[in-house]
Scaffold this active site. Structure first.
Site, PDB file in Angstrom:
ATOM      1  N   HIS A   1     -19.482  26.135 -15.901  1.00  5.39           N
ATOM      2  CA  HIS A   1     -19.091  25.990 -17.303  1.00  5.39           C
ATOM      3  C   HIS A   1     -18.253  24.726 -17.524  1.00  5.39           C
ATOM      4  O   HIS A   1     -18.570  23.898 -18.370  1.00  5.39           O
ATOM      5  CB  HIS A   1     -18.309  27.220 -17.756  1.00  5.39           C
ATOM      6  CG  HIS A   1     -17.479  26.998 -18.982  1.00  5.39           C
ATOM      7  ND1 HIS A   1     -18.031  26.818 -20.222  1.00  5.39           N
ATOM      8  CD2 HIS A   1     -16.144  26.891 -19.152  1.00  5.39           C
ATOM      9  CE1 HIS A   1     -17.070  26.613 -21.107  1.00  5.39           C
ATOM     10  NE2 HIS A   1     -15.912  26.647 -20.479  1.00  5.39           N
ATOM     11  N   PHE A   2     -17.191  24.559 -16.736  1.00  9.21           N
ATOM     12  CA  PHE A   2     -16.341  23.412 -17.070  1.00  9.21           C
ATOM     13  C   PHE A   2     -16.890  22.093 -16.520  1.00  9.21           C
ATOM     14  O   PHE A   2     -16.401  21.039 -16.891  1.00  9.21           O
ATOM     15  CB  PHE A   2     -14.864  23.637 -16.746  1.00  9.21           C
ATOM     16  CG  PHE A   2     -14.518  23.820 -15.302  1.00  9.21           C
ATOM     17  CD1 PHE A   2     -14.534  22.763 -14.432  1.00  9.21           C
ATOM     18  CD2 PHE A   2     -14.127  25.063 -14.829  1.00  9.21           C
ATOM     19  CE1 PHE A   2     -14.191  22.931 -13.104  1.00  9.21           C
ATOM     20  CE2 PHE A   2     -13.778  25.248 -13.506  1.00  9.21           C
ATOM     21  CZ  PHE A   2     -13.817  24.174 -12.639  1.00  9.21           C
ATOM     22  N   HIS A   3     -17.941  22.190 -15.687  1.00 15.21           N
ATOM     23  CA  HIS A   3     -18.605  20.934 -15.353  1.00 15.21           C
ATOM     24  C   HIS A   3     -19.526  20.480 -16.485  1.00 15.21           C
ATOM     25  O   HIS A   3     -19.899  19.309 -16.544  1.00 15.21           O
ATOM     26  CB  HIS A   3     -19.344  21.043 -14.019  1.00 15.21           C
ATOM     27  CG  HIS A   3     -18.430  20.816 -12.842  1.00 15.21           C
ATOM     28  ND1 HIS A   3     -17.590  21.785 -12.350  1.00 15.21           N
ATOM     29  CD2 HIS A   3     -18.178  19.702 -12.092  1.00 15.21           C
ATOM     30  CE1 HIS A   3     -16.877  21.284 -11.346  1.00 15.21           C
ATOM     31  NE2 HIS A   3     -17.211  20.026 -11.176  1.00 15.21           N
TER      32      HIS A   3
ATOM     33  N   ARG B   1     -16.244  31.305  -6.999  1.00 18.73           N
ATOM     34  CA  ARG B   1     -15.902  29.899  -7.036  1.00 18.73           C
ATOM     35  C   ARG B   1     -14.876  29.621  -5.935  1.00 18.73           C
ATOM     36  O   ARG B   1     -14.398  30.545  -5.282  1.00 18.73           O
ATOM     37  CB  ARG B   1     -15.319  29.534  -8.396  1.00 18.73           C
ATOM     38  CG  ARG B   1     -13.959  30.148  -8.664  1.00 18.73           C
ATOM     39  CD  ARG B   1     -13.496  29.955 -10.098  1.00 18.73           C
ATOM     40  NE  ARG B   1     -12.960  28.614 -10.339  1.00 18.73           N
ATOM     41  CZ  ARG B   1     -12.117  28.318 -11.339  1.00 18.73           C
ATOM     42  NH1 ARG B   1     -11.714  29.262 -12.170  1.00 18.73           N
ATOM     43  NH2 ARG B   1     -11.682  27.101 -11.511  1.00 18.73           N
ATOM     44  N   ARG B   2     -14.537  28.368  -5.731  1.00 19.32           N
ATOM     45  CA  ARG B   2     -13.461  27.971  -4.822  1.00 19.32           C
ATOM     46  C   ARG B   2     -13.594  28.610  -3.441  1.00 19.32           C
ATOM     47  O   ARG B   2     -12.637  29.141  -2.901  1.00 19.32           O
ATOM     48  CB  ARG B   2     -12.112  28.390  -5.407  1.00 19.32           C
ATOM     49  CG  ARG B   2     -11.834  27.777  -6.738  1.00 19.32           C
ATOM     50  CD  ARG B   2     -10.525  28.230  -7.277  1.00 19.32           C
ATOM     51  NE  ARG B   2      -9.956  27.184  -8.124  1.00 19.32           N
ATOM     52  CZ  ARG B   2      -8.774  27.250  -8.694  1.00 19.32           C
ATOM     53  NH1 ARG B   2      -8.028  28.303  -8.511  1.00 19.32           N
ATOM     54  NH2 ARG B   2      -8.326  26.281  -9.431  1.00 19.32           N
TER      55      ARG B   2
ATOM     56  N   TYR C   1      -8.309  21.174 -24.447  1.00 19.80           N
ATOM     57  CA  TYR C   1      -8.477  20.485 -25.733  1.00 19.80           C
ATOM     58  C   TYR C   1      -7.848  19.096 -25.693  1.00 19.80           C
ATOM     59  O   TYR C   1      -8.293  18.194 -26.387  1.00 19.80           O
ATOM     60  CB  TYR C   1      -7.937  21.338 -26.881  1.00 19.80           C
ATOM     61  CG  TYR C   1      -8.779  22.573 -27.028  1.00 19.80           C
ATOM     62  CD1 TYR C   1     -10.088  22.471 -27.480  1.00 19.80           C
ATOM     63  CD2 TYR C   1      -8.318  23.814 -26.629  1.00 19.80           C
ATOM     64  CE1 TYR C   1     -10.901  23.565 -27.551  1.00 19.80           C
ATOM     65  CE2 TYR C   1      -9.132  24.930 -26.697  1.00 19.80           C
ATOM     66  CZ  TYR C   1     -10.423  24.798 -27.157  1.00 19.80           C
ATOM     67  OH  TYR C   1     -11.238  25.890 -27.202  1.00 19.80           O
TER      68      TYR C   1
ATOM     69  N   HIS D   1      -5.015  26.251 -21.158  1.00 15.09           N
ATOM     70  CA  HIS D   1      -6.132  26.209 -22.091  1.00 15.09           C
ATOM     71  C   HIS D   1      -5.989  25.081 -23.102  1.00 15.09           C
ATOM     72  O   HIS D   1      -6.978  24.449 -23.459  1.00 15.09           O
ATOM     73  CB  HIS D   1      -6.402  27.537 -22.789  1.00 15.09           C
ATOM     74  CG  HIS D   1      -7.758  27.494 -23.428  1.00 15.09           C
ATOM     75  ND1 HIS D   1      -8.905  27.547 -22.682  1.00 15.09           N
ATOM     76  CD2 HIS D   1      -8.150  27.266 -24.698  1.00 15.09           C
ATOM     77  CE1 HIS D   1      -9.953  27.375 -23.477  1.00 15.09           C
ATOM     78  NE2 HIS D   1      -9.529  27.205 -24.709  1.00 15.09           N
TER      79      HIS D   1
END
Lengths: 164, 582, 40
Positions: free
Chosen positions: B407-409, B472-473, B260, B256
């Protein structure tokens, strides 16, 4: 360090929102008991087939417990045993699930039943089957080439509707 | 095109003097007479070395992404000639884009930023940096070779008990160790600057790069312990079993904070570069530093929010980390305000009227502004989705569904990626002594808009399909003809459409980058560094007191992780042997 | 905010924009929370 008046308003508003979210989540979790899987039982993953309750996978009706059915499930690359689960509408079901090899997912699509199955650990979840239907169970953690062959079905059957 | 002469010559002069003191190479003088402060030539070479790797990773990783969305649409299969499986392609995509592109770009950008704002590195520091670069490159090559040989189809999270070839883990370890050297190089430079400028506030960009370096070293310790003490001995056959839950907890302690580490360089550009590009000022030096410190503190005690649906971790401690996760939203709230305020103040200076009229006055035609701006917009739904992910029991709604991928895209693959591209459009020519021509600037805008549209389509359909349960995946599957799985297919086709547009955007970006490296006209491209407004208050010195923050950081990590780790170790079942089910 | 210029203190637009961001977050979260409570 000077902070603009509006920035203070914004931060108060933002933080209050976050606190409100957290309070709602905390009441849900610690008052209503909607914790995600936090199974504490460990098991020898190489011998699950001979260890209770995993020596007898399937759907079992139980009496005198807070739940009406127990689903005992063993995942392995690339299948679930059992891969078809049928329970009556309105029943409370406790899931016990573990894996015989790598990490698998146990997700019942369009429900909140979604947990990781990790070697050596028993994942647990209790849910009230309050919506009839046929739900797809999928492995949602990559487990190898046959990952997408790993699926099953949960049938929540409205017995009254059938009798009519 | 954007050669605005700096109005704040005074501040710039001070920086120039420092550069002079730092290094007296003959080429330096020439640069100092230029209208902009240039990154030292030797530092530029090191920074550029990172850019080459980063953009090669972008092209190959993007290609892997294209293959994935096409396969998962169900309309295409990998050509028979390609003896590579879906999950191998997925591993390539994740490693190249999430680990290699990001780490190389960030190190290059930070080195250039420090050299630009605190002066050239010393020869010793630079040597440490080059050693780090080569270690990272060798590590990348080793890991890539194992992935291509199908010895490491473990995805970029390499969860045990999936067991890759030991060379794969060794390669990753080299990447991490190399990155440490690069961070040490930056931290050494910072302390040298502090020594030479006693009592002064460090340049903001340098400070930010150093905070991110500290963050990176602190977080990658987790994955280093996992790889060096668990996975490497295990894959070498020195130990038979590995503690799965411990390895995952170490991974997410790292994982995580990793996000950042990706985000903070984008924030560097948002806080310091973009204001200069639009002709404005830094909204507040102190608040910018404070937000970086908050990120540093709250990036770590939160990793378990990735493990909310796992057995073996007490709900109470999961919830504690959920609460701490919500703290890390606060610096982003601060950043949102700072950015809007910077834009509004500049827009009003240029005559913007009304409550929102100032928006019109921003330089929408400037790729150095527009492309990162699209990234900022994407970060709003990205952040909102992130709050949902971390919302304890609500995580069950989305955990390991393709919502998370969506989300992370938005966050890393749009907010961060577009900001990096917007930076590359001026940084690369600055380093190579060329210019971003109006035509390339135009193409830059085209690539940003294409990216925005492609990602809107792809990410939105990922979010929606995820709420319908799509995992996912996973490669294309009808799951035995299940009704629910049929509902996912239209979204998967939409993902392929969005992914294809994204790949076109990557091709445009590659064209621009190649032009900027080898073909664009020679000249001088500004490295934009905004200053605070005249008459600004002095930044409190406590923000640079890393001893205090270090103590708080360690205390938070100890608080959040001691009990869960003790629980995990003392209740652990027998470890796992390795599996290679691919 | 660390400067003294009065003209620059007009940040009404910023106030509106940030609150708009806040409401977007609340709407998305509330929607997902609704979905969560709807499901078993």
């Amino acid at each position: 360090m000077h902070i603009h008046k509006y920035e203070k308003w914004w931060l108060v508003f933002g933080c209050a929102t976050l606190v409100a979210f957290l309070v709602i989540l905390a009441i849900g979790a610690f008052h209503n008991g909607t914790h995600p899987n936090e199974g504490k039982i460990t098991v020898d993953y190489e011998n699950v087939d001979s260890i209770k309750p995993f020596d007898n996978p399937g759907v079992h009706k139980v009496e005198g417990k807070e739940w009406d059915y127990e689903v005992v499930l063993v995942a392995s690359a690339f299948s679930y045993n059992p891969n078809e689960i049928e329970v009556p509408l309105g029943s409370v079901v406790k899931f016990y699930a573990t894996t015989r090899d790598v990490i698998h997912g146990f997700e019942i699509a369009q429900t909140n039943i979604n947990m990781m199955l990790e070697p050596g650990y028993v994942s647990e979840y209790v849910a009230e089957m309050n919506k009839a239907g046929e739900y797809l169970i999928v492995c949602n953690e990559y487990c190898g080439t046959g990952h997408t062959y790993m699926y099953g079905t949960l049938k929540v059957v409205d017995e009254n509707a059938q009798n009519n | 095109m954007h050669k605005t002469i700096d109005e704040y010559g005074k501040v710039e002069e001070k920086e120039t003097a420092l550069v002079e003191k730092e290094e007296k190479s003959p080429s330096m003088k020439q640069k100092l007479t230029a209208s902009f402060i240039r990154v030292d030539g030797k530092d530029a070479k090191l920074a550029m070395a990172h850019m080459y790797v980063a953009f090669i990773a972008l092209l190959l990783g993007g290609l892997a992404g294209l293959l994935q969305v096409l396969v998962r649409s169900g309309e295409f299969t990998l050509p028979l000639g390609i003896k590579i499986g879906y999950y191998q392609v997925l591993t390539v995509h994740g490693i190249l884009l999430a680990l290699i592109l990001t780490t190389f770009f960030i190190m290059g950008f930070q080195i250039a930023s420090i050299s630009r704002t605190a002066g050239a590195f010393t020869n010793v520091q630079r040597k440490i940096g080059w050693t780090g670069f080569w270690l990272m490159l060798v590590g990348t090559a080793a890991a890539a070779a194992m992935v291509l040989l199908n010895k490491a189809t473990v995805l970029y999270t390499f969860y045990a008990p999936l067991k890759a070839h030991w060379i794969f883990y060794l390669g990753l370890a080299l990447v991490v160790v190399g990155s440490w050297l690069l961070c040490i190089m930056q931290i050494l430079k910072y302390y040298r600057w502090k020594k030479e400028n006693k009592g002064q506030t460090s340049p903001l960009l340098t400070y930010m790069a150093v905070v991110n370096s500290i963050l990176w070293i602190t977080c990658s310790l987790g994955v280093a312990v996992e790889v060096l003490f668990q996975l490497l001995p295990w894959s070498l056959g020195l130990v038979e079993r590995v503690d799965i839950l411990l390895s995952r907890t170490l991974f997410w302690y790292f994982g995580h904070a990793l996000v950042y580490f990706w985000l903070l360089p984008a924030y560097m550009a948002w806080y310091v570069v973009v204001p200069k590009v639009i002709g404005g000022h830094i909204f507040s030096d102190a608040l910018a530093r404070l937000s970086f410190i908050l990120f540093l503190l709250f990036s770590f005690p939160v990793g378990i929010h990735h493990q909310l649906t796992e057995p073996g971790i007490e709900g109470f401690w999961k919830f504690v980390q959920v609460v701490l996760t919500f703290f890390v939203v606060i610096p982003s709230l601060m950043t949102a305000f700072s950015l809007f305020a910077t834009f509004e103040m500049r827009g009003r200076e240029l005559g913007g009227k009304g409550v929102l009229g100032w928006f019109k006055n921003l330089p929408w035609g400037d790729a150095r502004f527009l492309v990162p701006f699209i990234g900022m917009v994407a970060f709003i739904p990205g952040g909102a989705g992130g709050i949902v992910n971390a919302s304890y029991q609500m995580n069950q709604l989305v955990h390991n569904t393709i919502w998370v991928t969506g989300h992370f895209h938005l966050t890393v693959a749009t907010a961060v990626a577009l900001t990096f591209f917007g930076v590359a459009f001026w940084l690369i020519p600055h380093l190579t002594g060329r210019t971003l021509t109006p035509k390339l600037n135009y193409l830059g805008n085209v690539s940003g808009i294409l990216w925005g549209i492609g990602m809107l389509i792809m990410s939105l359909s990922m979010h929606l399909a995820g709420l319908l349960g799509a995992p996912r995946r996973s490669e294309y599957s009808t799951y035995g003809g299940a009704e629910m799985a049929y509902d996912w297919i239209p979204y998967q086709i939409a993902q392929a459409v969005g992914g294809t547009i994204l790949f076109i955007a990557i091709l445009v970006i590659m064209y621009i980058v190649v032009q900027l490296i080898w073909f664009a006209p020679k000249g001088e491209e500004e490295f934009p560094v905004a200053t605070v407004a005249p008459g600004a208050e002095k930044t409190p010195a406590i923000l640079e007191n890393f001893k205090i923050w270090g103590v708080i950081l360690v205390a938070l990590i100890v608080f959040a992780y001691t009990m869960p780790i003790i629980d995990i170790i003392s209740n652990s079942p027998a470890g796992s042997k390795g599996f290679m089910p691919w | 905010m660390a400067h003294k210029k009065k003209a620059a203190d007009n940040l009404k637009g910023t106030l509106y924009m940030t609150f708009a961001v806040g409401f977007v977050i609340i709407i998305i979260w509330a929607f997902c929370f609704g979905l969560f409570t709807d499901r078993f």
